[in-house]
Design an enzyme around this catalytic site. Structure first.
Site, PDB file in Angstrom:
ATOM      1  N   SER A 295       0.842  -1.204   0.000  1.00  0.00           N
ATOM      2  CA  SER A 295       0.000   0.000   0.000  1.00  0.00           C
ATOM      3  C   SER A 295       0.870   1.244   0.000  1.00  0.00           C
ATOM      4  O   SER A 295       1.997   1.216   0.505  1.00  0.00           O
ATOM      5  CB  SER A 295      -0.862  -0.007   1.262  1.00  0.00           C
ATOM      6  OG  SER A 295      -1.435   1.251   1.489  1.00  0.00           O
TER       7      SER A 295
ATOM      8  N   TYR B  73      -0.844  -0.658  10.205  1.00  0.00           N
ATOM      9  CA  TYR B  73      -1.063  -1.039   8.801  1.00  0.00           C
ATOM     10  C   TYR B  73       0.160  -0.702   7.938  1.00  0.00           C
ATOM     11  O   TYR B  73       0.601  -1.507   7.106  1.00  0.00           O
ATOM     12  CB  TYR B  73      -2.307  -0.305   8.306  1.00  0.00           C
ATOM     13  CG  TYR B  73      -2.731  -0.575   6.893  1.00  0.00           C
ATOM     14  CD1 TYR B  73      -3.350  -1.772   6.545  1.00  0.00           C
ATOM     15  CD2 TYR B  73      -2.547   0.383   5.900  1.00  0.00           C
ATOM     16  CE1 TYR B  73      -3.769  -2.003   5.234  1.00  0.00           C
ATOM     17  CE2 TYR B  73      -2.967   0.171   4.600  1.00  0.00           C
ATOM     18  CZ  TYR B  73      -3.577  -1.022   4.267  1.00  0.00           C
ATOM     19  OH  TYR B  73      -3.988  -1.241   2.980  1.00  0.00           O
TER      20      TYR B  73
ATOM     21  N   LYS C 179       2.405  -3.293   5.875  1.00  0.00           N
ATOM     22  CA  LYS C 179       2.544  -3.187   4.419  1.00  0.00           C
ATOM     23  C   LYS C 179       4.001  -2.965   4.014  1.00  0.00           C
ATOM     24  O   LYS C 179       4.438  -3.438   2.959  1.00  0.00           O
ATOM     25  CB  LYS C 179       1.639  -2.075   3.878  1.00  0.00           C
ATOM     26  CG  LYS C 179       0.136  -2.398   3.970  1.00  0.00           C
ATOM     27  CD  LYS C 179      -0.217  -3.693   3.270  1.00  0.00           C
ATOM     28  CE  LYS C 179      -1.676  -3.773   2.870  1.00  0.00           C
ATOM     29  NZ  LYS C 179      -2.032  -5.106   2.317  1.00  0.00           N
TER      30      LYS C 179
HETATM   31  P1  NAI Z   1     -12.012  -5.397   1.544  1.00  0.00           P
HETATM   32  O1  NAI Z   1     -12.317  -5.247   2.991  1.00  0.00           O
HETATM   33  O2  NAI Z   1     -13.121  -5.169   0.563  1.00  0.00           O
HETATM   34  O3  NAI Z   1     -11.402  -6.850   1.248  1.00  0.00           O
HETATM   35  C1  NAI Z   1     -10.532  -7.511   2.124  1.00  0.00           C
HETATM   36  C2  NAI Z   1     -11.056  -8.935   2.285  1.00  0.00           C
HETATM   37  O4  NAI Z   1     -10.143  -9.684   3.084  1.00  0.00           O
HETATM   38  C3  NAI Z   1     -12.414  -8.976   2.989  1.00  0.00           C
HETATM   39  O5  NAI Z   1     -13.379  -9.625   2.163  1.00  0.00           O
HETATM   40  C4  NAI Z   1     -12.134  -9.757   4.268  1.00  0.00           C
HETATM   41  O6  NAI Z   1     -13.227 -10.587   4.698  1.00  0.00           O
HETATM   42  C5  NAI Z   1     -10.906 -10.565   3.901  1.00  0.00           C
HETATM   43  N1  NAI Z   1     -10.137 -10.959   5.068  1.00  0.00           N
HETATM   44  C6  NAI Z   1      -9.819 -10.206   6.144  1.00  0.00           C
HETATM   45  N2  NAI Z   1      -9.122 -10.911   7.047  1.00  0.00           N
HETATM   46  C7  NAI Z   1      -8.978 -12.161   6.531  1.00  0.00           C
HETATM   47  C8  NAI Z   1      -8.326 -13.326   6.987  1.00  0.00           C
HETATM   48  N3  NAI Z   1      -7.694 -13.355   8.178  1.00  0.00           N
HETATM   49  N4  NAI Z   1      -8.351 -14.434   6.200  1.00  0.00           N
HETATM   50  C9  NAI Z   1      -8.995 -14.422   4.997  1.00  0.00           C
HETATM   51  N5  NAI Z   1      -9.660 -13.330   4.529  1.00  0.00           N
HETATM   52  C10 NAI Z   1      -9.626 -12.203   5.270  1.00  0.00           C
HETATM   53  O7  NAI Z   1     -10.790  -4.413   1.222  1.00  0.00           O
HETATM   54  P2  NAI Z   1      -9.983  -4.082  -0.125  1.00  0.00           P
HETATM   55  O8  NAI Z   1      -9.878  -2.622  -0.211  1.00  0.00           O
HETATM   56  O9  NAI Z   1     -10.512  -4.844  -1.262  1.00  0.00           O
HETATM   57  O10 NAI Z   1      -8.517  -4.599   0.276  1.00  0.00           O
HETATM   58  C11 NAI Z   1      -7.833  -5.635  -0.401  1.00  0.00           C
HETATM   59  C12 NAI Z   1      -6.356  -5.489  -0.170  1.00  0.00           C
HETATM   60  O11 NAI Z   1      -5.895  -4.282  -0.794  1.00  0.00           O
HETATM   61  C13 NAI Z   1      -5.963  -5.378   1.308  1.00  0.00           C
HETATM   62  O12 NAI Z   1      -4.743  -6.053   1.520  1.00  0.00           O
HETATM   63  C14 NAI Z   1      -5.756  -3.885   1.489  1.00  0.00           C
HETATM   64  O13 NAI Z   1      -4.922  -3.577   2.570  1.00  0.00           O
HETATM   65  C15 NAI Z   1      -5.155  -3.529   0.147  1.00  0.00           C
HETATM   66  N6  NAI Z   1      -5.217  -2.110  -0.173  1.00  0.00           N
HETATM   67  C16 NAI Z   1      -6.421  -1.533  -0.484  1.00  0.00           C
HETATM   68  C17 NAI Z   1      -6.460  -0.187  -0.804  1.00  0.00           C
HETATM   69  C18 NAI Z   1      -7.712   0.470  -1.251  1.00  0.00           C
HETATM   70  O14 NAI Z   1      -7.640   1.652  -1.666  1.00  0.00           O
HETATM   71  N7  NAI Z   1      -8.869  -0.200  -1.211  1.00  0.00           N
HETATM   72  C19 NAI Z   1      -5.254   0.658  -0.712  1.00  0.00           C
HETATM   73  C20 NAI Z   1      -4.043  -0.064  -0.443  1.00  0.00           C
HETATM   74  C21 NAI Z   1      -4.053  -1.401  -0.156  1.00  0.00           C
END
Ligand code: NAI
Length: 281
Positions: free
Chosen positions: A152, A165, A169
C-alpha cells in the site's frame, strides 16, 4: 485463449472489494480459482461463509471453475488449508494472490497492542504463511509459479493513523523483495501490488466521496492478472501501483552518498554539515 488457461490460482480475501475483482478476472482468463475469504468485518472481527460463496457462484455462473475457502490467512493451519484447497480441487497451484486485509486505524499515541497485533497478523504474518505454503507446493511441482502480494501507499510512504497497517505493508515490501531473491532459482516470481480503490476499507475516506467511478477494483485487477500471468516474464521483486487509470512503480532508492577522506569516521557534526550531499539522489 485465456492468459491463465490450465492454471490454478488462489486469491485470498476474495469475497469482496479488490480480491473479488481479481478472482473474477483471473477466472475469466481461464484460471481455476480458490476464492478464500474469512468473511469478517472491516476490522477483522467475525466470520461468514457467504462472501466467498457468492463469488464462487459468480465465477460458476460465468462458466468458470472455483471453490470456496473460509480459512484464516493469519494462522499456519489456515494457510495450509488454503493451499490444500487448490491441490485437492484442481491438482496443483500456479498463482497465489495475497490480498486479504483488515484495518484498525488509530494515531500512534492512542493505538493499543491488540490493534497492532491484529493488523500485523492478517497482513504481514498472513502473507508470510500463505507465501511459504504456496512456495513449498510450487517448488514440489517443479514448474515455477507466481506470487502477487498486496502492499500500500501507506507502507511505502507512511500515513497518519496507520502505524500498524503501514508497518505491516512495509513488511510485505521487505518480504516480497526477499522472497523474490530466494525463489528466483525455482522460477517463482514474487511481486507486489499497491492499489488504490473504493472498497469497504476506504469508502469513508474524503477522496472517495467524489471520483467513485474512476478508482474501482476493476482498475486494479488487470495489474494482478499481469503479475500472475506469463506476461510478467521474469520480472520479480517489483511493486506495481494502480490508482484508477494511473499505473506506476514504487522503488526504494539509495543515494550515491559521500565518502570521508582516508576511510575516516564521520562525526555527528560533519553529518549535519554534509547532509545535502549525503542525501542527494
Ligand atoms: P475489503 O475489505 O473489501 O477486502 C478484504 C477482504 O479480506 C475482505 O473480504 C475480508 O473478509 C478478507 N479478510 C480479512 N481478514 C482475513 C483473513 N484473516 N483471512 C482471509 N480473509 C480475510 O478491502 P480491499 O480494499 O478490497 O482490500 C484488499 C487489499 O488491498 C488489502 O490487503 C488492502 O490492505 C489492500 N489495499 C487496499 C487499498 C484500497 O484503496 N482499497 C489501498 C491499499 C491497499
Amino acid at each position: 485463449m485465456g492468459l491463465l488457461d490450465g492454471k490454478v490460482a488462489i486469491v485470498t480475501g476474495a469475497g469482496g472489494g479488490i480480491g473479488r475483482a481479481e478472482a473474477l478476472l483471473l477466472a475469466s482468463e481461464g484460471a481455476q480459482i480458490v476464492v478464500n475469504d474469512l468473511g469478517g468485518a472491516r476490522d477483522g472481527t467475525g466470520s461468514s461463509e457467504s462472501a466467498a460463496g457468492k463469488v464462487v457462484a459468480e465465477i460458476e455462473a460465468a462458466g468458470g471453475r472455483a471453490v470456496a475457502s473460509f480459512d484464516d490467512v493469519s494462522t499456519p493451519s489456515g494457510a495450509e488449508k488454503i493451499i490444500a484447497a487448490a491441490v485437492t480441487a484442481f491438482g496443483r497451484l500456479d498463482v497465489l494472490v495475497n490480498n486479504a486485509g483488515i484495518l484498525r486505524d488509530k494515531s500512534l499515541l492512542k493505538m493499543d497492542e491488540a490493534m497492532w497485533d491484529a493488523v500485523i497478523a492478517v497482513h504481514l504474518k498472513g502473507t508470510f504463511l500463505c507465501t511459504q505454503a504456496a512456495a513449498k507446493q510450487m517448488v514440489s511441482q517443479g514448474g515455477g509459479g507466481r506470487i502477487v502480494n498486496t502492499t500500500s501507499v501507506s507502507g511505502m510512504m507512511g500515513n497518519f493513523g496507520q502505524a500498524n497497517y503501514a508497518a505491516a505493508k512495509a513488511g510485505i515490501y521487505g518480504l516480497t523483495r526477499t522472497a523474490a531473491i530466494e525463489l528466483q532459482k525455482h522460477r517463482i516470481t514474487v511481486n507486489a501490488l499497491a492499489p488504490i480503490a473504493k472498497t469497504r476499507l476506504t469508502e469513508d475516506l474524503p477522496m472517495f466521496q467524489t471520483a467513485t467511478d474512476s478508482l474501482t477494483p476493476d482498475h486494479v485487477a488487470p495489474a494482478a492478472l499481469f503479475l500472475g500471468s506469463d506476461l510478467c516474464g521474469d520480472r520479480t521483486g517489483h511493486v506495481l501501483a494502480v490508482a484508477g487509470a494511473q499505473m506506476y512503480i514504487y522503488k526504494v532508492v539509495q543515494s550515491a552518498g559521500k565518502f570521508k577522506d582516508e576511510n575516516g569516521v564521520w562525526t555527528a557534526q560533519e553529518i549535519a554539515d554534509n547532509w545535502d550531499a549525503i542525501a542527494k539522489i
